[in-house]
Design a protein around this motif. Structure first.
Motif, PDB file in Angstrom:
ATOM      1  N   ILE A 103       0.841  -1.191   0.000  1.00 54.42           N
ATOM      2  CA  ILE A 103       0.000   0.000   0.000  1.00 54.42           C
ATOM      3  C   ILE A 103       0.878   1.242   0.000  1.00 54.42           C
ATOM      4  O   ILE A 103       1.763   1.385   0.853  1.00 54.42           O
ATOM      5  CB  ILE A 103      -0.939   0.018   1.238  1.00 54.42           C
ATOM      6  CG1 ILE A 103      -1.862  -1.211   1.209  1.00 54.42           C
ATOM      7  CG2 ILE A 103      -1.744   1.310   1.278  1.00 54.42           C
ATOM      8  CD1 ILE A 103      -1.348  -2.409   1.976  1.00 54.42           C
ATOM      9  N   VAL A 104       0.618   2.136  -0.932  1.00 58.74           N
ATOM     10  CA  VAL A 104       1.401   3.368  -1.063  1.00 58.74           C
ATOM     11  C   VAL A 104       0.491   4.557  -0.794  1.00 58.74           C
ATOM     12  O   VAL A 104      -0.463   4.808  -1.542  1.00 58.74           O
ATOM     13  CB  VAL A 104       2.024   3.491  -2.468  1.00 58.74           C
ATOM     14  CG1 VAL A 104       2.768   4.810  -2.612  1.00 58.74           C
ATOM     15  CG2 VAL A 104       2.944   2.305  -2.746  1.00 58.74           C
ATOM     16  N   GLU A 105       0.775   5.278   0.270  1.00 61.70           N
ATOM     17  CA  GLU A 105       0.021   6.491   0.594  1.00 61.70           C
ATOM     18  C   GLU A 105       0.677   7.712  -0.054  1.00 61.70           C
ATOM     19  O   GLU A 105       1.891   7.870  -0.024  1.00 61.70           O
ATOM     20  CB  GLU A 105      -0.037   6.690   2.115  1.00 61.70           C
ATOM     21  CG  GLU A 105      -1.160   5.920   2.787  1.00 61.70           C
ATOM     22  CD  GLU A 105      -2.521   6.569   2.590  1.00 61.70           C
ATOM     23  OE1 GLU A 105      -2.615   7.576   1.849  1.00 61.70           O
ATOM     24  OE2 GLU A 105      -3.496   6.072   3.184  1.00 61.70           O
ATOM     25  N   GLU A 106      -0.158   8.567  -0.616  1.00 61.23           N
ATOM     26  CA  GLU A 106       0.226   9.835  -1.236  1.00 61.23           C
ATOM     27  C   GLU A 106       1.432   9.686  -2.157  1.00 61.23           C
ATOM     28  O   GLU A 106       2.521  10.233  -1.911  1.00 61.23           O
ATOM     29  CB  GLU A 106       0.459  10.916  -0.177  1.00 61.23           C
ATOM     30  CG  GLU A 106       0.328  12.312  -0.767  1.00 61.23           C
ATOM     31  CD  GLU A 106      -0.879  12.424  -1.695  1.00 61.23           C
ATOM     32  OE1 GLU A 106      -0.666  12.618  -2.902  1.00 61.23           O
ATOM     33  OE2 GLU A 106      -2.031  12.305  -1.227  1.00 61.23           O
ATOM     34  N   ALA A 107       1.194   8.974  -3.231  1.00 67.37           N
ATOM     35  CA  ALA A 107       2.250   8.680  -4.197  1.00 67.37           C
ATOM     36  C   ALA A 107       2.836   9.934  -4.835  1.00 67.37           C
ATOM     37  O   ALA A 107       4.006   9.944  -5.229  1.00 67.37           O
ATOM     38  CB  ALA A 107       1.703   7.756  -5.285  1.00 67.37           C
ATOM     39  N   ALA A 108       2.056  11.008  -4.932  1.00 66.83           N
ATOM     40  CA  ALA A 108       2.566  12.223  -5.570  1.00 66.83           C
ATOM     41  C   ALA A 108       3.740  12.822  -4.814  1.00 66.83           C
ATOM     42  O   ALA A 108       4.606  13.472  -5.414  1.00 66.83           O
ATOM     43  CB  ALA A 108       1.446  13.259  -5.714  1.00 66.83           C
ATOM     44  N   ASP A 109       3.814  12.609  -3.520  1.00 69.70           N
ATOM     45  CA  ASP A 109       4.885  13.194  -2.724  1.00 69.70           C
ATOM     46  C   ASP A 109       6.241  12.533  -2.969  1.00 69.70           C
ATOM     47  O   ASP A 109       7.274  13.075  -2.583  1.00 69.70           O
ATOM     48  CB  ASP A 109       4.550  13.104  -1.231  1.00 69.70           C
ATOM     49  CG  ASP A 109       3.495  14.115  -0.816  1.00 69.70           C
ATOM     50  OD1 ASP A 109       3.199  15.023  -1.618  1.00 69.70           O
ATOM     51  OD2 ASP A 109       2.957  13.984   0.298  1.00 69.70           O
ATOM     52  N   VAL A 110       6.232  11.357  -3.587  1.00 73.67           N
ATOM     53  CA  VAL A 110       7.484  10.650  -3.846  1.00 73.67           C
ATOM     54  C   VAL A 110       8.301  11.333  -4.936  1.00 73.67           C
ATOM     55  O   VAL A 110       9.527  11.256  -4.966  1.00 73.67           O
ATOM     56  CB  VAL A 110       7.200   9.182  -4.227  1.00 73.67           C
ATOM     57  CG1 VAL A 110       8.478   8.455  -4.598  1.00 73.67           C
ATOM     58  CG2 VAL A 110       6.487   8.462  -3.080  1.00 73.67           C
TER      59      VAL A 110
END
Length: 204
Positions: A103-110
């Motif tokens: 599960i990946v939370e807030e992928a845009a921040d990566v």
């Protein structure tokens, strides 16, 4: 390299998006609540699991999860380099006899680009036959690779800003007016060309 592959396993990847307060994290919690093995990219500690910010202890815990089950999360550095390391660890852990939810939370921040880096791309394109199920969430849908939308088996669209609605329509066919009329915790589930409105429960 994952140990075993089963080409019969289907793609079960999910993509989830909604504005802040729209219920994205709650949707994720509902979808993975019964997972026997779950690993979270969770910089903000949104999920109930044992969190780690040290690589060695995280890897030891990952081995235990694969052997016995459980839920763990990474809440250490959250830049692109660490995300690639995280995905490399997930790839190495996979074994088609043991389903693993990632599960990946807030992928845009990566800070991912449209061309995914090596391990992220491998996980999204190939992990399904090794028992991997990826669930990727973001508030900022236009700041993550389009592949997350176009190659997900299930897409969950929550409340969207006007400037994102037409982008999502181009990728899914969902009408902008439907996205704008949603309440928190309500989503449209998109599977191929079908649209179903679903409501998730609040999980603390």
């Amino acid at each position: 390299m994952p140990k075993l592959a089963d080409p019969r396993l289907s793609n079960r990847h999910r993509f989830i998006t909604a504005v802040t307060g729209g219920g994205k994290t709650q949707a994720i919690k509902n979808l993975v609540k019964n997972a026997k093995r779950a690993v979270f990219w969770d910089p903000d500690n949104d999920h109930k699991c044992k969190h780690f910010n040290d690589k060695q202890t995280f890897l030891a815990a990952l081995k235990t999860v694969m052997a016995k089950g459980g839920r763990i999360g990474w809440n250490g550095d959250d830049d692109e380099a660490h995300f690639e390391w995280f995905m490399m660890c997930m790839w190495a852990a996979l074994d088609c006899t043991k389903i693993l939810e990632i599960i990946v939370e807030e992928a845009a921040d990566v800070g991912l680009k449209q061309t995914m880096p090596k391990w992220t791309g491998k996980m999204w394109r190939r992990s399904r036959k090794y028992g991997g199920i990826l669930t990727v969430g973001t508030q900022r849908v236009q700041e993550v690779p389009k592949t997350f939308i176009t190659q997900a088996a299930e897409i969950y669209i929550g409340i969207q800003r006007a400037n994102d609605q037409h982008y999502i329509k181009r990728q899914t066919g969902l009408e902008p007016a439907k996205m704008g009329a949603l309440d928190p915790l309500n989503f449209y589930k998109v599977v191929k060309d079908s649209f179903e409105k679903v409501t998730f429960k609040y999980i603390g």
